[in-house]
Write an enzyme that holds these catalytic residues in place. Sequence first.
Site, PDB file in Angstrom:
ATOM      1  N   LYS A   1      44.582  33.168   2.978  1.00 37.86           N
ATOM      2  CA  LYS A   1      44.903  33.402   1.558  1.00 37.86           C
ATOM      3  C   LYS A   1      46.352  33.077   1.228  1.00 37.86           C
ATOM      4  O   LYS A   1      46.655  32.613   0.128  1.00 37.86           O
ATOM      5  CB  LYS A   1      44.564  34.832   1.157  1.00 37.86           C
ATOM      6  CG  LYS A   1      45.293  35.920   1.930  1.00 37.86           C
ATOM      7  CD  LYS A   1      44.452  36.494   3.027  1.00 37.86           C
ATOM      8  CE  LYS A   1      45.298  37.399   3.922  1.00 37.86           C
ATOM      9  NZ  LYS A   1      44.585  38.190   4.853  1.00 37.86           N
TER      10      LYS A   1
ATOM     11  N   ASP B   1      49.808  40.598  -0.169  1.00 43.72           N
ATOM     12  CA  ASP B   1      48.475  40.118   0.234  1.00 43.72           C
ATOM     13  C   ASP B   1      47.497  40.206  -0.947  1.00 43.72           C
ATOM     14  O   ASP B   1      46.695  39.293  -1.186  1.00 43.72           O
ATOM     15  CB  ASP B   1      47.991  40.964   1.420  1.00 43.72           C
ATOM     16  CG  ASP B   1      46.591  40.624   1.859  1.00 43.72           C
ATOM     17  OD1 ASP B   1      46.416  39.574   2.491  1.00 43.72           O
ATOM     18  OD2 ASP B   1      45.662  41.409   1.559  1.00 43.72           O
TER      19      ASP B   1
ATOM     20  N   LYS C   1      45.472  37.070  -2.996  1.00 41.17           N
ATOM     21  CA  LYS C   1      44.025  37.053  -3.260  1.00 41.17           C
ATOM     22  C   LYS C   1      43.742  36.961  -4.762  1.00 41.17           C
ATOM     23  O   LYS C   1      42.821  36.249  -5.192  1.00 41.17           O
ATOM     24  CB  LYS C   1      43.377  38.295  -2.645  1.00 41.17           C
ATOM     25  CG  LYS C   1      43.432  38.261  -1.109  1.00 41.17           C
ATOM     26  CD  LYS C   1      43.148  39.615  -0.489  1.00 41.17           C
ATOM     27  CE  LYS C   1      43.135  39.538   1.039  1.00 41.17           C
ATOM     28  NZ  LYS C   1      43.102  40.860   1.685  1.00 41.17           N
TER      29      LYS C   1
END
Length: 454
Positions: A124, A220, A224
């Site tokens: 990602k 993170d 995404k």
Amino acid sequence: MPLEILLILLILLQYTFIMKHLNVDVGLIGFGTVGSGLAEVLLSQQERLQQRSGLLVRLTKVAARSAKELPARFAGIALTNDATEVINDPDIDIVVELIGGIEPAKTFVLEAIAAGKHVVTANKALLSQEGKEIFAAAAAKGVEVGFEASVGGGIPLIKGLKEGLVANNILSIMGILNGTANYILTRMTDEGSAFADVLKDAQELGFAEADPTYDVEGIDTAHKLAILMTMAYGMNITHKEIVTQGISGIEPIDIDFAREFGCRIKLLAISQNHGEHVEARVHPTMVPNSHLLASISGPYNAVHFSGDMVGNVLFYGQGAGKLPTGSAVAADVMDIARDIAAGSVGRVPSLSYLPEHIQDRGVTPLDQVSCPYYFRITALDKPGVLAAVAEVLSRHSISIESVIQKGREENEPVAIVMQTHTAAESAVSAALAEIDALEAITAPTVKIRMLGEE
Ligand code: HSE
């Protein structure tokens, strides 16, 4: 050449072609948790996959920097320490990149595409930062890029968005996209423990990385969300354009007050499609207990889409882990294998929209965002303090929904907590600057955004 021989040659050629395309060979770069999960899934499910596709999909070569040998059950899979041996193997149709990070993953992915391989990745960080270049290279070369495992681990939400929701204008995305952060918040909520204590325990139990920065600081989750927004809206966006705030500043006292307001604190990815521009933010959010996302506990992930035709849709499942993530990678491998066999490579655009329809669009500046807010004001308990705070809020058109004040110690500060109706971020920033400058205020006010009424 006699006609019979020519016919036999033609039949042999056709047979070779069919056989080649009933066997799809996969090469893997990276044999960590997800890589070994993929190997496990492809091996244990081989017969089922063959029954469902008519194809024999085999993992034939693995490149791993440090592995000296593969476990005995993977006998027959070649092992190398050199990724280019996977990329340049003429028999390999699909290269799976599972090393993570930007480099050398980006180089390997681009080299695989240049070599005419289809690519599957769970990366990602790479896609949210370098996706534009990677998808352009893949389109130019006519190969597919699968990335189901990059968002939501084992949850088939990329395919759900791309294919199941193809007939919808996506109006909003809301998600719990990081299992580590959700695990920590869940334990803080259930046990009343402090962030640092739960993080340490989570690291010991394997629920958090040694360096948890990306997970707990929301990076993170922003990676995404950028991937989901690209696909949902057909827009170019990188994670750097997403306002991102993590959970390391969340204190048990705010979790307790959230409970009194009938809410739980969750690290949410939030995006609203306003047409000309789109909202994109990642931050701790107070979610009313009545909302489905409030009940997503522990390391689980969930994504809530709102589509103009379908209404609300919720995807839920394991956002990480060897076999769940291996299952998602295998699903991409099978999609590509089926397309190769059917001669339909590119049938579904990797990013849901055709490349020429992916456009630049504005991201709403944070000060133009509106939502309800939670404030925890620390003030000396003196007559007139609440009236002074209320006056500032009223002057900035911020309407109070409810107020709680707890405790009373002579000359000690107390917490005044309040929940507002929907207010503009710019008004809230200006009001809190004034409130924090009042004489009776002894510490900066804590502000947590709340999920708006639906
Ligand atoms: N580090 C991620 C999480 C898992 O904690 O959810 C992989 O995306």
